[in-house]
Write a protein that holds these residues in place. Structure first.
Motif, PDB file in Angstrom:
ATOM      1  N   UNK A  20       0.853  -1.191   0.000  1.00 34.89           N
ATOM      2  CA  UNK A  20       0.000   0.000   0.000  1.00 34.89           C
ATOM      3  C   UNK A  20       0.889   1.240   0.000  1.00 34.89           C
ATOM      4  N   UNK A  21       0.336   2.379  -0.394  1.00 32.82           N
ATOM      5  CA  UNK A  21       1.089   3.638  -0.276  1.00 32.82           C
ATOM      6  C   UNK A  21       2.243   3.766  -1.242  1.00 32.82           C
ATOM      7  N   UNK A  22       2.155   3.122  -2.408  1.00 35.98           N
ATOM      8  CA  UNK A  22       3.172   3.343  -3.439  1.00 35.98           C
ATOM      9  C   UNK A  22       2.877   4.701  -4.067  1.00 35.98           C
ATOM     10  N   UNK A  23       3.726   5.666  -3.785  1.00 32.43           N
ATOM     11  CA  UNK A  23       3.436   7.034  -4.209  1.00 32.43           C
ATOM     12  C   UNK A  23       4.328   7.502  -5.350  1.00 32.43           C
ATOM     13  N   UNK A  24       5.454   6.848  -5.538  1.00 34.51           N
ATOM     14  CA  UNK A  24       6.398   7.307  -6.568  1.00 34.51           C
ATOM     15  C   UNK A  24       6.914   6.124  -7.382  1.00 34.51           C
ATOM     16  N   UNK A  25       7.574   6.455  -8.462  1.00 35.80           N
ATOM     17  CA  UNK A  25       8.206   5.435  -9.306  1.00 35.80           C
ATOM     18  C   UNK A  25       9.236   4.649  -8.488  1.00 35.80           C
TER      19      UNK A  25
END
Ligand code: G
Ligand code: MN
Length: 406
Positions: A362-367
């Motif tokens: 969860x919470x993958x916000x960037x490459x």
């Protein structure tokens, strides 16, 4: 210099060390803050905050002789005033800072980050930039003190008021291997005529207190199934996950109800998944276990949510027929630069593998976050990098447009 209007401007530094105070003050001024006040005395700083001093950003030292940073946070959380964003500062590294951050957040404070001394302009800028981009790009839900009244809640759940009602948002879950949307998590929100869209804190605790939580859950569940069934009609077999409280299973009829509703509406149980927070795993009684097992036998998916934030033991996990483990975003977002988070992330993935569960980050916000979880072998990703929670129409557009992560 960072753009001033985008950032909080009035800052307060609370630190008993005059040298560190001065360093932080000049760093903030360098970053475009002003006015910047400093205080070496936690009690008087609390007094002026209480008195209504306008502070947008608070830099708080964790180690002070009279009132330490942790007690300071507690007092701050109890104040009936707009809360400043907080950055914690400490001579300690790693774990203590992480624990203090979690504690502050659990008190309801807006902790933007934690930095070890000496604090450099660059590190402070990085924390503030991250906070700033989150605050400007995310149409933040009203995380305020707004709570519905019992009358509003009841009328809304019963569907008596179209301007004031529960609302579903969906957040896509993406396969790391294929880049495809495999499922969505259903998130309960509240459409309020007066306040706009409210997050779960505005109505879930109230519904629990007033004995209305099962009505609400049933509503969310049936609406989700109707949604899945519409997608199936359009030839898209996207699955959906619904968040459940373990307390719901105290009622032995509840799992039968879940099975029945899916059957009535002609949606196969395999299309549906239930998420239970890890913090509740320790409350699983033999009755709950029986219910979970019977759901599993019907081939519903069972997911353990917010993993890493609860205190479940291996024994708990081993005995419950979970099919999926969702690692909390605390250990995913920015984990590349956080040794503590990274080791928890790695350990959680290993554990899931050993227990034969699929893993969601969860919470993958960037490459960068995506690359890390891909390298570590996560199966699925959920997070702002791919998609925010969205309503049904936005989701249809997203499904049309989505062609994998770039
Ligand atoms: O506890 P649970 O994992 O069900 O929480 C989902 C919540 O997390 C949703 O309210 C959603 O808005 C939020 N969320 C989803 N993806 C991200 C993300 O990438 N970053 C952050 N900060 N929050 C997220
Ligand atoms: Mn969830």
């Amino acid at each position: 210099m960072m753009s001033e209007q985008a950032l909080a401007s009035a800052a307060l530094v609370v630190d008993d060390d005059p040298f560190s105070q001065e360093l932080l003050r000049s760093t903030l001024i360098n970053l475009g803050f002003g006015p910047v006040t400093t205080s070496g005395d936690a009690r008087s700083a609390l007094g002026s905050l209480e008195g209504g001093d306008n502070v947008d950003l608070l830099l708080l030292d964790l180690h002070m002789p009279d009132v330490d940073g942790v007690r300071f946070m507690r007092h701050l959380a109890e104040m009936d005033r707009p809360q400043p964003k907080v950055v914690l500062i400490s001579g300690e590294r790693g774990r203590i800072l992480n624990t203090a951050q979690s504690l502050g957040r659990s008190l309801g404070l807006q902790i933007e980050g934690a930095l070890s001394k000496p604090v450099s302009v660059d590190s402070l800028r990085a924390v503030l930039m991250a906070a700033n981009s989150r605050f400007t790009t995310e149409p933040r839900l009203q995380q305020s003190m707004i709570t519905l009244s019992e009358t509003e809640l009841k009328a809304g759940i019963l569907g008596k008021d179209s301007g004031n009602r529960p609302l579903l948002q969906f957040q896509p879950k993406i396969s790391v291997r294929s880049g495809e949307i495999v499922s969505v998590e259903t998130l309960a929100r509240w459409q309020s005529r007066e306040h706009g869209i409210l997050g779960p804190e505005a109505f879930i605790p109230l519904a629990e207190q007033r004995g209305l939580i099962s009505e609400l859950t049933n509503r969310v569940y049936t609406d989700t199934i109707d949604q899945v069934s519409e997608w199936l009609k359009k030839d898209s077999d996207i699955k959906a996950a619904v968040n459940l409280s373990i307390n719901s299973f105290q009622d032995v009829e509840f799992s039968k109800y879940l099975i029945e509703v899916a059957r009535e509406r002609g949606v196969s149980c395999q299309q549906l998944m239930f998420e239970v927070a890890e913090s509740q795993a320790t409350q699983i009684t033999p009755d709950c276990l029986e219910a979970l097992l019977s759901l599993r036998l019907q081939r519903f998916g069972l997911s353990i949510d917010d993993f890493g934030t609860g205190s479940s033991s291996l024994t708990h996990l081993k005995n419950i027929p979970f099919t999926e483990l969702k690692i909390d975003r605390e250990f995913v977002t920015g984990a590349v630069n956080d040794a503590g988070a990274l080791s928890i992330l790695e350990e959680s993935i290993n554990l899931a593998r050993k227990l034969n569960m699929e893993v969601v980050a969860e919470g993958v916000e960037t490459r960068e976050d995506w690359r890390l979880v891909e390298e570590l072998g996560c199966d699925y990703v959920q997070g702002y990098y791919c998609a925010r929670p969205m309503d049904q129409e936005q989701l249809l557009v997203f499904m049309e447009k989505w062609s994998g992560p770039h």
